[in-house]
Scaffold this motif. Sequence first.
Motif, short mmCIF file in Angstrom:
data_model
loop_
_atom_site.label_atom_id
_atom_site.label_comp_id
_atom_site.label_asym_id
_atom_site.label_seq_id
_atom_site.Cartn_x
_atom_site.Cartn_y
_atom_site.Cartn_z
N MET A 1 -7.62 1.49 -27.64
CA MET A 1 -7.01 2.06 -28.93
C MET A 1 -7.96 2.31 -29.65
O MET A 1 -8.92 1.54 -30.16
N THR A 2 -7.62 3.41 -30.61
CA THR A 2 -8.73 3.77 -31.66
C THR A 2 -8.35 3.12 -32.86
O THR A 2 -7.36 2.55 -33.40
N VAL A 3 -9.61 2.37 -33.55
CA VAL A 3 -9.56 1.51 -34.70
C VAL A 3 -9.60 2.50 -35.88
O VAL A 3 -10.41 3.42 -36.05
N PHE A 4 -8.51 2.36 -36.77
CA PHE A 4 -8.33 3.11 -37.94
C PHE A 4 -7.89 1.89 -39.20
O PHE A 4 -7.60 0.95 -38.94
N SER A 5 -8.04 2.66 -40.25
CA SER A 5 -7.81 1.87 -41.50
C SER A 5 -7.11 2.79 -42.58
O SER A 5 -7.44 3.97 -42.55
N ILE A 6 -6.25 2.21 -43.39
CA ILE A 6 -5.48 3.01 -44.41
C ILE A 6 -5.98 2.37 -45.63
O ILE A 6 -5.54 1.10 -45.74
N ARG A 7 -5.99 3.09 -46.67
CA ARG A 7 -6.29 2.60 -48.23
C ARG A 7 -6.12 3.50 -49.17
O ARG A 7 -6.28 4.70 -48.98
N GLN A 8 -6.03 3.24 -50.30
CA GLN A 8 -5.93 3.98 -51.47
C GLN A 8 -6.73 4.72 -51.76
O GLN A 8 -8.22 4.13 -51.65
N ALA A 9 -6.97 5.99 -52.28
CA ALA A 9 -8.16 6.78 -52.49
C ALA A 9 -8.73 6.24 -53.61
O ALA A 9 -8.24 5.73 -54.35
N VAL A 10 -10.02 5.85 -53.71
CA VAL A 10 -10.87 5.47 -54.93
C VAL A 10 -12.02 6.66 -55.33
O VAL A 10 -12.38 7.40 -54.71
N PRO A 11 -12.57 6.51 -56.61
CA PRO A 11 -13.61 7.17 -56.88
C PRO A 11 -14.63 7.24 -56.08
O PRO A 11 -15.02 6.00 -55.41
N GLY A 12 -15.14 8.21 -55.65
CA GLY A 12 -16.04 8.56 -54.43
C GLY A 12 -15.50 9.15 -53.45
O GLY A 12 -16.17 9.63 -52.62
N ASP A 13 -14.13 9.04 -53.30
CA ASP A 13 -13.41 9.91 -52.16
C ASP A 13 -12.93 11.16 -52.71
O ASP A 13 -12.40 11.85 -51.91
#
Length: 160
Positions: A1-13
């Motif tokens: 299984m591929t490891v992924f993450s989700i997060r809110q975009a932040v400055p630098g994105d």
Amino acid sequence: MTVFSIRQAVPGDEEAVVALLHALAEYEHLLDRFHITPDIVRRDYFCDNPPIFCDLLFEGERPAGLATWYWTYGSFAAARKIYLADLFVPPEFRGRHYGQALIGHLARRVIARGGIGMDWEVLDWNKPSIDFYDSLGATAIRNWNAYNLSGEALARAAKR
């Protein structure tokens, strides 16, 4: 299984957001409407009261999907809901259920805020996306047409 993450975009994105939205505009044949820049992302996504939000999905360190969205209000239901402006997973990351993960992430956000659901639009020729939304159990809204007032028509309406 591929490891992924989700997060809110932040400055630098900013560059990742612009690159993913550009790829979406290209896929949808809408590059003539594409005007977003890193400066606009900084201004609109990372201000004190942002008019739009972006959640990014990463496979390891690589941006592999995004959802841009904002809160709306269902006046008859008297409750919040999310309007999903953009959902995109680049072709090289498809088939890994990242679209489902992004939708699930937003669904949890709606439920946590006492909301009633999510709305979005899909181009009528985009069969892969329509099939995906159908597989989620989403319901196409029948008997309603989406309208847009912009350009010269917007200017005319403003003079009435």
